[in-house]
Motif scaffolding. Structure first.
Motif, PDB file in Angstrom:
ATOM      1  N   UNK A   1       0.815  -1.219   0.000  1.00 36.18           N
ATOM      2  CA  UNK A   1       0.000   0.000   0.000  1.00 36.18           C
ATOM      3  C   UNK A   1       0.847   1.266   0.000  1.00 36.18           C
ATOM      4  N   UNK A   2       0.467   2.190  -0.858  1.00 39.35           N
ATOM      5  CA  UNK A   2       1.235   3.425  -1.018  1.00 39.35           C
ATOM      6  C   UNK A   2       1.167   4.296   0.233  1.00 39.35           C
ATOM      7  N   UNK A   3       0.168   4.060   1.074  1.00 39.17           N
ATOM      8  CA  UNK A   3       0.048   4.832   2.313  1.00 39.17           C
ATOM      9  C   UNK A   3       1.295   4.725   3.186  1.00 39.17           C
ATOM     10  N   UNK A   4       2.030   3.622   3.057  1.00 36.16           N
ATOM     11  CA  UNK A   4       3.212   3.431   3.885  1.00 36.16           C
ATOM     12  C   UNK A   4       4.349   4.378   3.518  1.00 36.16           C
ATOM     13  N   UNK A   5       4.386   4.810   2.258  1.00 41.89           N
ATOM     14  CA  UNK A   5       5.361   5.841   1.878  1.00 41.89           C
ATOM     15  C   UNK A   5       4.951   7.205   2.424  1.00 41.89           C
ATOM     16  N   UNK A   6       3.659   7.525   2.322  1.00 42.20           N
ATOM     17  CA  UNK A   6       3.199   8.834   2.806  1.00 42.20           C
ATOM     18  C   UNK A   6       3.355   8.964   4.315  1.00 42.20           C
ATOM     19  N   UNK A   7       3.356   7.839   5.025  1.00 42.32           N
ATOM     20  CA  UNK A   7       3.563   7.877   6.474  1.00 42.32           C
ATOM     21  C   UNK A   7       4.962   8.355   6.833  1.00 42.32           C
ATOM     22  N   UNK A   8       5.883   8.324   5.859  1.00 37.24           N
ATOM     23  CA  UNK A   8       7.263   8.760   6.098  1.00 37.24           C
ATOM     24  C   UNK A   8       7.511  10.189   5.626  1.00 37.24           C
ATOM     25  N   UNK A   9       6.442  10.907   5.290  1.00 33.48           N
ATOM     26  CA  UNK A   9       6.596  12.311   4.879  1.00 33.48           C
ATOM     27  C   UNK A   9       7.415  13.085   5.912  1.00 33.48           C
ATOM     28  N   UNK A  10       8.377  13.852   5.424  1.00 35.91           N
ATOM     29  CA  UNK A  10       9.222  14.657   6.293  1.00 35.91           C
ATOM     30  C   UNK A  10      10.471  13.941   6.766  1.00 35.91           C
ATOM     31  N   UNK A  11      10.561  12.620   6.499  1.00 31.84           N
ATOM     32  CA  UNK A  11      11.713  11.843   6.975  1.00 31.84           C
ATOM     33  C   UNK A  11      12.674  11.455   5.859  1.00 31.84           C
ATOM     34  N   UNK A  12      12.190  11.461   4.615  1.00 35.20           N
ATOM     35  CA  UNK A  12      13.007  11.003   3.488  1.00 35.20           C
ATOM     36  C   UNK A  12      13.269  12.200   2.573  1.00 35.20           C
ATOM     37  N   UNK A  13      14.444  12.810   2.660  1.00 39.76           N
ATOM     38  CA  UNK A  13      14.673  14.116   2.046  1.00 39.76           C
ATOM     39  C   UNK A  13      14.710  14.120   0.528  1.00 39.76           C
ATOM     40  N   UNK A  14      14.943  12.973  -0.126  1.00 35.32           N
ATOM     41  CA  UNK A  14      15.044  12.963  -1.590  1.00 35.32           C
ATOM     42  C   UNK A  14      13.913  12.177  -2.246  1.00 35.32           C
ATOM     43  N   UNK A  15      12.922  11.751  -1.463  1.00 35.47           N
ATOM     44  CA  UNK A  15      11.853  10.908  -1.980  1.00 35.47           C
ATOM     45  C   UNK A  15      10.735  11.745  -2.589  1.00 35.47           C
ATOM     46  N   UNK A  16      10.378  11.414  -3.835  1.00 39.40           N
ATOM     47  CA  UNK A  16       9.254  12.041  -4.528  1.00 39.40           C
ATOM     48  C   UNK A  16       8.208  10.965  -4.780  1.00 39.40           C
ATOM     49  N   UNK A  17       6.945  11.278  -4.511  1.00 43.09           N
ATOM     50  CA  UNK A  17       5.868  10.301  -4.625  1.00 43.09           C
ATOM     51  C   UNK A  17       4.852  10.727  -5.672  1.00 43.09           C
ATOM     52  N   UNK A  18       4.533   9.799  -6.578  1.00 43.48           N
ATOM     53  CA  UNK A  18       3.449   9.970  -7.535  1.00 43.48           C
ATOM     54  C   UNK A  18       2.487   8.809  -7.325  1.00 43.48           C
ATOM     55  N   UNK A  19       1.216   9.109  -7.162  1.00 46.45           N
ATOM     56  CA  UNK A  19       0.203   8.073  -6.969  1.00 46.45           C
ATOM     57  C   UNK A  19      -0.874   8.204  -8.032  1.00 46.45           C
ATOM     58  N   UNK A  20      -1.109   7.106  -8.746  1.00 49.36           N
ATOM     59  CA  UNK A  20      -2.146   7.105  -9.782  1.00 49.36           C
ATOM     60  C   UNK A  20      -3.481   6.671  -9.183  1.00 49.36           C
ATOM     61  N   UNK A  21      -4.561   7.370  -9.528  1.00 51.45           N
ATOM     62  CA  UNK A  21      -5.879   6.997  -9.005  1.00 51.45           C
ATOM     63  C   UNK A  21      -6.428   5.759  -9.708  1.00 51.45           C
ATOM     64  N   UNK A  22      -7.247   5.000  -8.976  1.00 44.64           N
ATOM     65  CA  UNK A  22      -7.909   3.802  -9.509  1.00 44.64           C
ATOM     66  C   UNK A  22      -6.897   2.880 -10.174  1.00 44.64           C
ATOM     67  N   UNK A  23      -5.809   2.617  -9.445  1.00 48.97           N
ATOM     68  CA  UNK A  23      -4.700   1.808  -9.957  1.00 48.97           C
ATOM     69  C   UNK A  23      -4.219   0.864  -8.859  1.00 48.97           C
ATOM     70  N   UNK A  24      -3.557  -0.222  -9.281  1.00 45.95           N
ATOM     71  CA  UNK A  24      -3.106  -1.243  -8.348  1.00 45.95           C
ATOM     72  C   UNK A  24      -1.596  -1.367  -8.271  1.00 45.95           C
ATOM     73  N   UNK A  25      -1.126  -2.619  -8.241  1.00 49.95           N
ATOM     74  CA  UNK A  25       0.280  -2.918  -7.985  1.00 49.95           C
ATOM     75  C   UNK A  25       1.167  -2.728  -9.221  1.00 49.95           C
TER      76      UNK A  25
END
Length: 289
Positions: free
Chosen positions: A241-265
């Motif tokens: 689940x992509x939520x686990x990356x967003x839970x680390x917001x503010x901790x990973x200084x070079x991480x960029x996240x793109x999430x596609x809607x209505x999409x899976x693995x």
């Protein structure tokens, strides 16, 4: 270093071989430009990559390398899904081809592998591109049992494919799944044997775990690295689940996240050309500090 043949497209790319750690590793290469090495998913082989995604990356100016892990697909050697061993295998592959300043990419289990490669060989990695991957450490959202049920089947039908890699509740996503499987099945020659289901699921485990990727060392690396990293995920990924990356917001200084809607693995299969364009733009606009 072997003499390479550059194919005009992923569906026609010939399988080539290079010796890595005493065994032959099968690989394919498409395009010209900066090297991007893609680490495969659980039960993935050279034949499970979406050729449109590979070709679209090549169109962005990359020389795209896909390969089979030791003992899987068309590669010789002893097979394992131990992520540390897969990372060593990947680093050996990069070294055997004498690749420099590499973009390391990885899908699912390959995304875990790619994170370890970045930590172990950071001097030779320019960027990281993670596709439907999980971060190290504790998860705020667990995987769904459905993945383990479907991943343990010896043969998966189209409905299984759509349920794992797309969003079966959305007709647009199901249509994308139909087009993706059609592209993947275009290749008829020089095909890889399937990864045995029972062996694979025994390596992964037959039920959700938390964490899925228990590595405090890699998490600390991500918190301190200067390597630009992009993660592309789907909003309903049943295994990572992509939520686990967003839970680390503010901790990973070079991480960029793109999430596609209505999409899976497999979000990049649902949006292959768009994903490749976003990867190209990310790499062009971000450099190591």
């Amino acid at each position: 270093m072997t003499q390479e043949t550059i194919a005009t497209g992923a569906s026609a790319a010939p399988t080539q071989y290079v010796e890595v750690n005493g065994h032959k590793t099968a690989y394919r290469v498409v395009g010209e430009g900066a090297p991007i090495v893609l680490c495969n998913r659980f039960r993935g082989t050279l034949d499970t990559w979406d050729p449109l995604f590979i070709d679209s990356l090549a169109a962005q100016g990359f020389k795209v390398f896909t390969f089979d892990y030791a003992g899987l697909g068309l590669s010789a050697g002893e097979k394992t899904y131990d992520a540390g061993a897969l990372a060593q295998n990947t680093i050996g592959f990069i070294g055997a081809l004498e690749l420099k300043n590499v973009v390391i990419g990885g899908w699912s289990l390959g995304g875990v592998t790619a994170q370890i490669v970045m930590a172990m060989a950071s001097d030779n990695i320019s960027h990281g591109v993670l596709l439907g991957a999980t971060p190290p450490g504790h998860l705020v959202k667990d995987p769904e049992p459905l993945f383990f049920e479907l991943a343990s089947k010896e043969e998966n039908d189209f409905d299984d494919f759509a349920a794992i890699f797309f969003e079966p509740a959305d007709q647009g996503s199901v249509g994308s799944a139909q087009r993706a499987i059609g592209r993947i099945m275009q290749r008829q020659d020089d095909l890889c044997p399937s990864v045995p289901a029972d062996w694979a699921i025994d390596q992964l485990g037959r039920e959700p775990q938390n964490p899925m990727f228990p590595s405090e060392d890699v998490l600390n690396f991500l918190k301190n690295t200067n390597i630009p990293i992009l993660h592309i995920g789907g909003d309903h990924d049943i295994i990572f689940p992509v939520e686990n990356w967003y839970a680390l917001n503010g901790l990973l200084p070079t991480m960029h996240l793109i999430t596609y809607p209505r999409a899976g693995h497999g979000p990049f299969m649902q949006n292959p050309e768009n994903a490749a364009t976003q990867i190209g733009a990310f790499i062009a606009s971000r450099t190591k500090a």
